[in-house]
Scaffold this motif. Structure first.
Motif, PDB file in Angstrom:
ATOM      1  N   ASN A  92      39.061 102.769  52.895  1.00 21.24           N
ATOM      2  CA  ASN A  92      39.607 102.277  54.238  1.00 21.24           C
ATOM      3  C   ASN A  92      40.588 102.875  54.976  1.00 21.24           C
ATOM      4  O   ASN A  92      40.637 103.211  56.043  1.00 21.24           O
ATOM      5  N   THR A  93      41.739 103.158  54.089  1.00 24.14           N
ATOM      6  CA  THR A  93      43.053 104.020  54.488  1.00 24.14           C
ATOM      7  C   THR A  93      42.471 105.333  55.168  1.00 24.14           C
ATOM      8  O   THR A  93      42.896 105.795  56.154  1.00 24.14           O
ATOM      9  N   SER A 152      43.215 107.520  49.135  1.00 25.13           N
ATOM     10  CA  SER A 152      42.624 106.037  49.345  1.00 25.13           C
ATOM     11  C   SER A 152      41.383 105.923  48.624  1.00 25.13           C
ATOM     12  O   SER A 152      40.668 106.635  48.035  1.00 25.13           O
ATOM     13  N   THR A 153      41.013 104.613  48.528  1.00 23.35           N
ATOM     14  CA  THR A 153      39.890 103.926  48.064  1.00 23.35           C
ATOM     15  C   THR A 153      38.755 104.017  49.195  1.00 23.35           C
ATOM     16  O   THR A 153      37.787 103.438  48.979  1.00 23.35           O
ATOM     17  N   GLY A 175      45.618  95.174  46.327  1.00 25.60           N
ATOM     18  CA  GLY A 175      45.629  96.531  45.633  1.00 25.60           C
ATOM     19  C   GLY A 175      46.664  97.109  45.312  1.00 25.60           C
ATOM     20  O   GLY A 175      47.109  96.666  44.342  1.00 25.60           O
ATOM     21  N   ASN A 176      47.188  97.680  46.367  1.00 32.55           N
ATOM     22  CA  ASN A 176      48.547  98.260  46.169  1.00 32.55           C
ATOM     23  C   ASN A 176      49.519  97.258  46.382  1.00 32.55           C
ATOM     24  O   ASN A 176      50.663  97.327  46.546  1.00 32.55           O
ATOM     25  N   ALA A 177      49.249  96.016  47.179  1.00 32.19           N
ATOM     26  CA  ALA A 177      50.062  94.944  47.418  1.00 32.19           C
ATOM     27  C   ALA A 177      50.807  95.016  48.568  1.00 32.19           C
ATOM     28  O   ALA A 177      51.783  94.113  48.941  1.00 32.19           O
ATOM     29  N   GLY A 178      50.468  95.995  49.487  1.00 36.25           N
ATOM     30  CA  GLY A 178      51.031  96.424  50.604  1.00 36.25           C
ATOM     31  C   GLY A 178      50.842  95.530  51.854  1.00 36.25           C
ATOM     32  O   GLY A 178      51.812  94.941  52.414  1.00 36.25           O
ATOM     33  N   ASN A 179      49.573  94.769  51.792  1.00 43.53           N
ATOM     34  CA  ASN A 179      49.371  93.753  52.800  1.00 43.53           C
ATOM     35  C   ASN A 179      50.157  92.371  52.332  1.00 43.53           C
ATOM     36  O   ASN A 179      50.457  91.625  53.231  1.00 43.53           O
ATOM     37  N   LYS A 213      43.354  98.057  57.895  1.00 41.28           N
ATOM     38  CA  LYS A 213      44.317  99.386  57.860  1.00 41.28           C
ATOM     39  C   LYS A 213      44.704  99.825  59.144  1.00 41.28           C
ATOM     40  O   LYS A 213      45.711 100.562  59.224  1.00 41.28           O
ATOM     41  N   THR A 260      39.708  91.435  54.453  1.00 44.66           N
ATOM     42  CA  THR A 260      40.131  92.648  54.990  1.00 44.66           C
ATOM     43  C   THR A 260      39.409  93.699  55.489  1.00 44.66           C
ATOM     44  O   THR A 260      39.810  94.726  56.342  1.00 44.66           O
TER      45      THR A 260
HETATM   46  N1  F0G Z   1      41.079  95.048  50.966  1.00 41.91           N
HETATM   47  C1  F0G Z   1      40.409  96.306  51.503  1.00 41.91           C
HETATM   48  C2  F0G Z   1      39.134  96.127  52.186  1.00 41.91           C
HETATM   49  C3  F0G Z   1      41.195  97.300  51.125  1.00 41.91           C
HETATM   50  O1  F0G Z   1      40.426  98.506  51.352  1.00 41.91           O
HETATM   51  C4  F0G Z   1      42.569  97.199  50.533  1.00 41.91           C
HETATM   52  C5  F0G Z   1      43.019  98.374  50.153  1.00 41.91           C
HETATM   53  C6  F0G Z   1      42.824  96.097  50.190  1.00 41.91           C
HETATM   54  C7  F0G Z   1      42.226  95.129  50.463  1.00 41.91           C
HETATM   55  C8  F0G Z   1      44.214  95.681  49.417  1.00 41.91           C
HETATM   56  O2  F0G Z   1      45.260  96.031  50.209  1.00 41.91           O
HETATM   57  O3  F0G Z   1      46.478  97.890  49.025  1.00 41.91           O
HETATM   58  O4  F0G Z   1      47.781  96.474  50.644  1.00 41.91           O
HETATM   59  O5  F0G Z   1      47.048  95.403  48.624  1.00 41.91           O
HETATM   60  N2  F0G Z   1      42.746  99.632  50.298  1.00 41.91           N
HETATM   61  C9  F0G Z   1      43.561 100.906  50.156  1.00 41.91           C
HETATM   62  C10 F0G Z   1      42.582 102.129  50.853  1.00 41.91           C
HETATM   63  C11 F0G Z   1      43.820 101.096  48.805  1.00 41.91           C
HETATM   64  O6  F0G Z   1      42.796 103.377  50.292  1.00 41.91           O
HETATM   65  O7  F0G Z   1      41.732 101.893  51.536  1.00 41.91           O
HETATM   66  P1  F0G Z   1      46.826  96.559  49.516  1.00 41.91           P
END
Ligand code: F0G
Length: 369
Positions: free
Chosen positions: A100-101, A97-98, A200-204, A74, A330
């Motif tokens: 990390n964000t 956020s869950t 998760g949100n598929a942003g990455n 993030k 991640t």
């Molecule tokens: N891996 C980790 C460790 C994450 O914290 C997240 C997303 C993802 C993968 C998925 O990434 O959302 O871009 O598809 N965490 C967000 C948060 C939602 O609030 O920390 P993504």
């Protein structure tokens, strides 16, 4: 005297990674006047994983994003989002956020001298991430709902109050995160055949696709990798093709039922001949153990889904022999360490205890003849 921006005088020839904005300034929307907010994110290791290569017949590399300043990928997007927030005069950033964000937003906002407000699903955030968010002095609100509820509220607040949204619906986040693809191409000399990420949100997932696309346009890479994304089986809206109202998985980082970048992710999948799959929690935990005990990289469960996804695809015969594969992991294992303390059958790992006696320690280690 307190100097806000001291200018260092490095030893000739020495080199410190300068964070993704300075390293990739020509490929991001910044100018000489942009007030860069960085904690030195990016430049993370891309490590060969022989144990995974042996298991799959592919040539497997791991992009270890847990090595970022707050322990997750993030930070790449957050340096950009907070920099642009400051450039726009924002005084407070906000995110759902869950975990990390929020940890990242809190750290970068603090470094910038502005406020961070974070909305977390009550009782659903790993301890390490909660601690970071509190330690970095964010205004933390636990909402009695899911991450998806939190994101709805954060968007509402950003539309109606003087707070700047730094979730990945903010394009600055995706821009910062695309730099991970640039790093992969620099290290490997080209894009891999296959790139695997948790979703998760598929942003990455979206950000890597953009990064590779730009690298091809710039002549740095010759091919687009197939982008494989994995969701937890109890939280797999993209795989199922419909939102999940009450998502459930031990991989709390990706417990998301209505991904913000859903449409973009489907476009990226079609563009890259990609794939979305779902993985059961037990397979996620097994993959976490394989990565920590056979490769030496400790990641949180959500990150281990990249490994689990690759193993599943390889077992299904969908990974060509010798294919070059990059797995993005991640987030660091220390964020959510409890899972490593359980055995596969769910009981607690019991460390061996012995008295202060060398012979007994030797015996317990199996060193005695
Ligand atoms: N891996 C980790 C460790 C994450 O914290 C997240 C997303 C993802 C993968 C998925 O990434 O959302 O871009 O598809 N965490 C967000 C948060 C939602 O609030 O920390 P993504």
């Amino acid at each position: 005297m307190n100097t806000p921006n001291p200018t260092p005088t490095p030893k000739p020839g020495s080199r410190q990674w300068r964070g993704v904005i300075r390293e990739y300034a020509d490929r991001l929307d910044v100018t000489d006047a942009t007030p860069i907010v960085t904690l030195g994110e990016g430049g993370t290791p891309l490590l060969p994983a022989p144990a995974l290569s042996r298991r799959t017949g592919a040539d497997v590399w791991v992009k270890f994003e847990g090595m970022n300043p707050t322990g997750s990928f993030k930070d790449r997007g957050m340096t950009m989002a907070v920099t642009k927030a400051v450039e726009h005069g924002a005084k407070v950033v906000i995110c759902a956020s869950t975990g990390n964000t929020s940890a990242s937003a809190a750290a970068y906002a603090t470094h910038a001298g502005i406020g961070a407000a974070v909305l977390l699903p009550e009782g659903k955030v790993a301890m390490g991430k909660l601690s970071q968010t509190i330690a970095h002095d964010a205004k933390l609100i636990q909402v009695q709902g899911t991450f998806d509820d939190c994101l709805d509220i954060a968007r509402d607040l950003a539309a109606n109050y003087p707070v700047h949204l730094v979730n990945s619906v903010n394009n600055d986040r995706i821009e910062g995160q695309k730099t991970a693809a640039f790093e992969v191409v620099e290290v490997l000399g080209d894009a891999p055949d296959l790139h695997v990420v948790p979703v998760g949100n598929a942003g990455n997932y979206t950000a890597y696709t953009r990064g590779y696309r730009e690298d091809i346009a710039a002549g740095n890479a010759t091919r687009m990798p197939r982008m494989f994304g994995f969701q937890a089986a109890g939280s797999a809206p993209i795989v199922r093709g419909e939102p999940v109202r009450d998502p459930d998985t031990i991989a709390s980082a990706i417990r998301i039922g209505n991904p913000a970048s859903w449409e973009l992710a489907l476009q990226a999948r079609d563009e890259t001949d990609g794939y979305f799959g779902a993985i059961e929690d037990a397979a996620i935990l097994e993959a976490q153990r394989i990565l920590s005990a056979e490769v030496g990289i400790f990641v949180e469960p959500a990150s281990a889904i990249s490994v689990a996804g690759l193993l599943e695809r390889a077992a299904a015969g969908a990974v060509p022999r010798g294919a070059r594969v990059v797995l993005t992991v991640t987030g660091h294992g220390l964020k959510d360490p409890q899972w490593a303390l359980r055995t596969a059958d769910g009981s607690d790992v019991e460390p061996t205890v012995v008295p202060v006696d060398t012979a007994q320690v030797a015996a317990a280690l199996g060193l005695a003849s």
